[in-house]
Design a protein around this motif. Sequence first.
Motif, PDB file in Angstrom:
ATOM      1  N   ASP A   4     -21.844   8.161  29.193  1.00 17.63           N
ATOM      2  CA  ASP A   4     -22.651   7.425  28.232  1.00 17.63           C
ATOM      3  C   ASP A   4     -23.894   8.196  27.794  1.00 17.63           C
ATOM      4  N   TYR A   5     -24.496   8.942  28.713  1.00 15.51           N
ATOM      5  CA  TYR A   5     -25.761   9.581  28.376  1.00 15.51           C
ATOM      6  C   TYR A   5     -25.593  10.779  27.446  1.00 15.51           C
ATOM      7  N   MET A   6     -24.362  11.174  27.184  1.00 13.94           N
ATOM      8  CA  MET A   6     -24.179  12.361  26.365  1.00 13.94           C
ATOM      9  C   MET A   6     -23.186  12.119  25.227  1.00 13.94           C
ATOM     10  N   ASN A   7     -23.064  10.840  24.789  1.00 16.81           N
ATOM     11  CA  ASN A   7     -22.023  10.547  23.817  1.00 16.81           C
ATOM     12  C   ASN A   7     -22.528  10.347  22.393  1.00 16.81           C
ATOM     13  N   MET A   8     -23.671  10.910  22.077  1.00 13.49           N
ATOM     14  CA  MET A   8     -24.188  10.849  20.707  1.00 13.49           C
ATOM     15  C   MET A   8     -24.203  12.245  20.095  1.00 13.49           C
ATOM     16  N   LEU A   9     -23.535  12.395  18.942  1.00 14.82           N
ATOM     17  CA  LEU A   9     -23.560  13.652  18.202  1.00 14.82           C
ATOM     18  C   LEU A   9     -24.198  13.390  16.845  1.00 14.82           C
ATOM     19  N   LYS A  10     -25.267  14.122  16.565  1.00 12.92           N
ATOM     20  CA  LYS A  10     -25.952  13.973  15.286  1.00 12.92           C
ATOM     21  C   LYS A  10     -25.787  15.249  14.467  1.00 12.92           C
ATOM     22  N   PHE A  11     -25.357  15.063  13.227  1.00 16.70           N
ATOM     23  CA  PHE A  11     -25.232  16.189  12.307  1.00 16.70           C
ATOM     24  C   PHE A  11     -26.529  16.306  11.522  1.00 16.70           C
ATOM     25  N   TYR A  12     -27.270  17.386  11.789  1.00 17.64           N
ATOM     26  CA  TYR A  12     -28.550  17.614  11.121  1.00 17.64           C
ATOM     27  C   TYR A  12     -28.365  18.668  10.030  1.00 17.64           C
ATOM     28  N   VAL A  26     -17.185  19.882   7.949  1.00 20.37           N
ATOM     29  CA  VAL A  26     -18.097  19.122   8.799  1.00 20.37           C
ATOM     30  C   VAL A  26     -17.468  17.788   9.198  1.00 20.37           C
ATOM     31  N   GLU A  27     -16.862  17.103   8.241  1.00 19.85           N
ATOM     32  CA  GLU A  27     -16.233  15.816   8.535  1.00 19.85           C
ATOM     33  C   GLU A  27     -15.115  15.961   9.552  1.00 19.85           C
ATOM     34  N   THR A  28     -14.388  17.073   9.501  1.00 15.82           N
ATOM     35  CA  THR A  28     -13.316  17.322  10.470  1.00 15.82           C
ATOM     36  C   THR A  28     -13.877  17.440  11.883  1.00 15.82           C
ATOM     37  N   ILE A  29     -14.984  18.167  12.027  1.00 17.50           N
ATOM     38  CA  ILE A  29     -15.631  18.297  13.334  1.00 17.50           C
ATOM     39  C   ILE A  29     -16.110  16.940  13.827  1.00 17.50           C
ATOM     40  N   LEU A  30     -16.764  16.193  12.956  1.00 15.52           N
ATOM     41  CA  LEU A  30     -17.289  14.882  13.353  1.00 15.52           C
ATOM     42  C   LEU A  30     -16.162  13.926  13.744  1.00 15.52           C
ATOM     43  N   LEU A  56     -25.119  18.903  15.762  1.00 14.86           N
ATOM     44  CA  LEU A  56     -24.313  19.858  15.005  1.00 14.86           C
ATOM     45  C   LEU A  56     -25.136  20.380  13.833  1.00 14.86           C
ATOM     46  N   VAL A  57     -25.199  21.714  13.682  1.00 15.61           N
ATOM     47  CA  VAL A  57     -25.874  22.336  12.534  1.00 15.61           C
ATOM     48  C   VAL A  57     -24.937  23.373  11.922  1.00 15.61           C
ATOM     49  N   ILE A  58     -25.173  23.700  10.645  1.00 16.94           N
ATOM     50  CA  ILE A  58     -24.259  24.621   9.963  1.00 16.94           C
ATOM     51  C   ILE A  58     -24.973  25.816   9.326  1.00 16.94           C
ATOM     52  N   THR A  59     -26.275  25.937   9.568  1.00 19.72           N
ATOM     53  CA  THR A  59     -27.010  27.128   9.123  1.00 19.72           C
ATOM     54  C   THR A  59     -28.000  27.527  10.208  1.00 19.72           C
ATOM     55  N   MET A  60     -28.401  28.783  10.180  1.00 20.72           N
ATOM     56  CA  MET A  60     -29.368  29.255  11.160  1.00 20.72           C
ATOM     57  C   MET A  60     -30.736  28.616  10.947  1.00 20.72           C
ATOM     58  N   LYS A  61     -31.083  28.313   9.707  1.00 19.99           N
ATOM     59  CA  LYS A  61     -32.365  27.642   9.437  1.00 19.99           C
ATOM     60  C   LYS A  61     -32.399  26.278  10.122  1.00 19.99           C
ATOM     61  N   SER A  62     -31.312  25.538  10.026  1.00 19.27           N
ATOM     62  CA  SER A  62     -31.254  24.222  10.671  1.00 19.27           C
ATOM     63  C   SER A  62     -31.321  24.361  12.183  1.00 19.27           C
ATOM     64  N   PHE A  63     -30.620  25.363  12.710  1.00 23.31           N
ATOM     65  CA  PHE A  63     -30.652  25.595  14.155  1.00 23.31           C
ATOM     66  C   PHE A  63     -32.088  25.804  14.623  1.00 23.31           C
ATOM     67  N   ARG A  74     -29.206  20.238  23.009  1.00 28.45           N
ATOM     68  CA  ARG A  74     -27.843  20.770  23.076  1.00 28.45           C
ATOM     69  C   ARG A  74     -27.309  20.889  21.657  1.00 28.45           C
ATOM     70  N   ILE A  75     -27.084  22.140  21.220  1.00 28.47           N
ATOM     71  CA  ILE A  75     -26.794  22.402  19.810  1.00 28.47           C
ATOM     72  C   ILE A  75     -25.414  23.032  19.639  1.00 28.47           C
ATOM     73  N   ILE A  76     -24.696  22.509  18.660  1.00 26.73           N
ATOM     74  CA  ILE A  76     -23.393  23.040  18.253  1.00 26.73           C
ATOM     75  C   ILE A  76     -23.587  23.727  16.906  1.00 26.73           C
ATOM     76  N   MET A  77     -23.189  24.988  16.808  1.00 27.58           N
ATOM     77  CA  MET A  77     -23.440  25.772  15.596  1.00 27.58           C
ATOM     78  C   MET A  77     -22.131  26.197  14.936  1.00 27.58           C
ATOM     79  N   TRP A  78     -22.043  25.988  13.619  1.00 28.62           N
ATOM     80  CA  TRP A  78     -20.912  26.510  12.838  1.00 28.62           C
ATOM     81  C   TRP A  78     -21.381  27.738  12.067  1.00 28.62           C
ATOM     82  N   PHE A  79     -20.784  28.888  12.367  1.00 29.00           N
ATOM     83  CA  PHE A  79     -21.061  30.113  11.619  1.00 29.00           C
ATOM     84  C   PHE A  79     -20.077  30.204  10.455  1.00 29.00           C
TER      85      PHE A  79
END
Length: 344
Positions: A4-12, A26-30, A56-63, A74-79
């Motif tokens: 429960d404590y780790m079940n939120m994923l936010k796409f920033y 992005v929608e596929t990942i989500l 989840l982020v998709i650019t280095m600026k967002s990261f 805890r960050i997930i990055m798409w290159f």
Amino acid sequence: MIDDYMNMLKFYSLKAEVNDATRYYVETILLAFQKQGFEVMSVTNTDQIAKNDWVLVITMKSFIKVYLHQPRQRIIMWFQGVVPEEARMQFDGHWSSAFRYFFWSICERWILRRSNFLFFVSNAMVDHFKRKYHIRCFPPYYIMPCFNLPMNEEAFKFPNKYNSPTFVYAGSLSAWQCIDQMLVLWTKIQQEMPKSHFVLLTGEKEKAHQLIKRYGLRFVEVKYVPMKDMSNELAKYKYGLLLREDNIVNRVATPTKLNSYMAAGVIPIFSDVIQTFAEVLSNVKYLFSINNLDLEDIVSRLREMESKNIVADDVRQEFEKIFVQYYSRSYHIEQIGNRIHLFF
């Protein structure tokens, strides 16, 4: 089930990061995370991110913005591509070119090591990062090509689709898209195949007309269609052009354009410098993988293709091979889910 404590994923994401080329990915990942028990949410402000969220982020600026907000996030990055090399090409000849390359390379290396999970678009991209940064072991990662359309079964049934040499290019008219080389190729094709027809699908209509005038082209039509109508428009054509120069930016890429063409039953003519396409499509008929811009060779192969009686159902069956797995959303959602079980 995820704790429960780790079940939120936010796409920033920052403004303009989500567009027609990135939204489907992005929608596929989500969807994959949602299927594994995560609650998912899109946010545009780091204040909306809690300490225990996965992001989840998709650019280095967002990261970087997320990291500065909470260094232990805890960050997930798409290159999507190789930003340092892209910046160097974009600003070639400008004083800032080397600085931009150096700066983004530092950021890229740090993010590769700092991420908790990574998405890449090709094996060639992974190999590039390993060689460039001497990285032996990445954080957990998954490779998924860029794509945004499922196969359109009806597109293969368009009347007389494969009976005449119609050509299409869909996209911007930027130099890196090899527009000049493409128009020179069209000049040669039109000379050899007088009944051929070429359509440019682009929002840059004025620039397209200027190029047509510059090259003295005939039988070229310029059109713009909204993205929602693109698949139905592409269904009208037989061949689609996707030319690229041989550089690292193109070697690691998986341009969405190939997916758009094949989804609409369009036979792609593409440069094999796009390494993944050359490998994945090696056993697929009804396409052209070219290793240079030898106009005589391309036209010769086109004449050979035009001499064949192409049956729409045969093309569909060949292209289906790629959509069963490589361009399958359901396949990637399942595979991402398997990774989630292993690493989350």
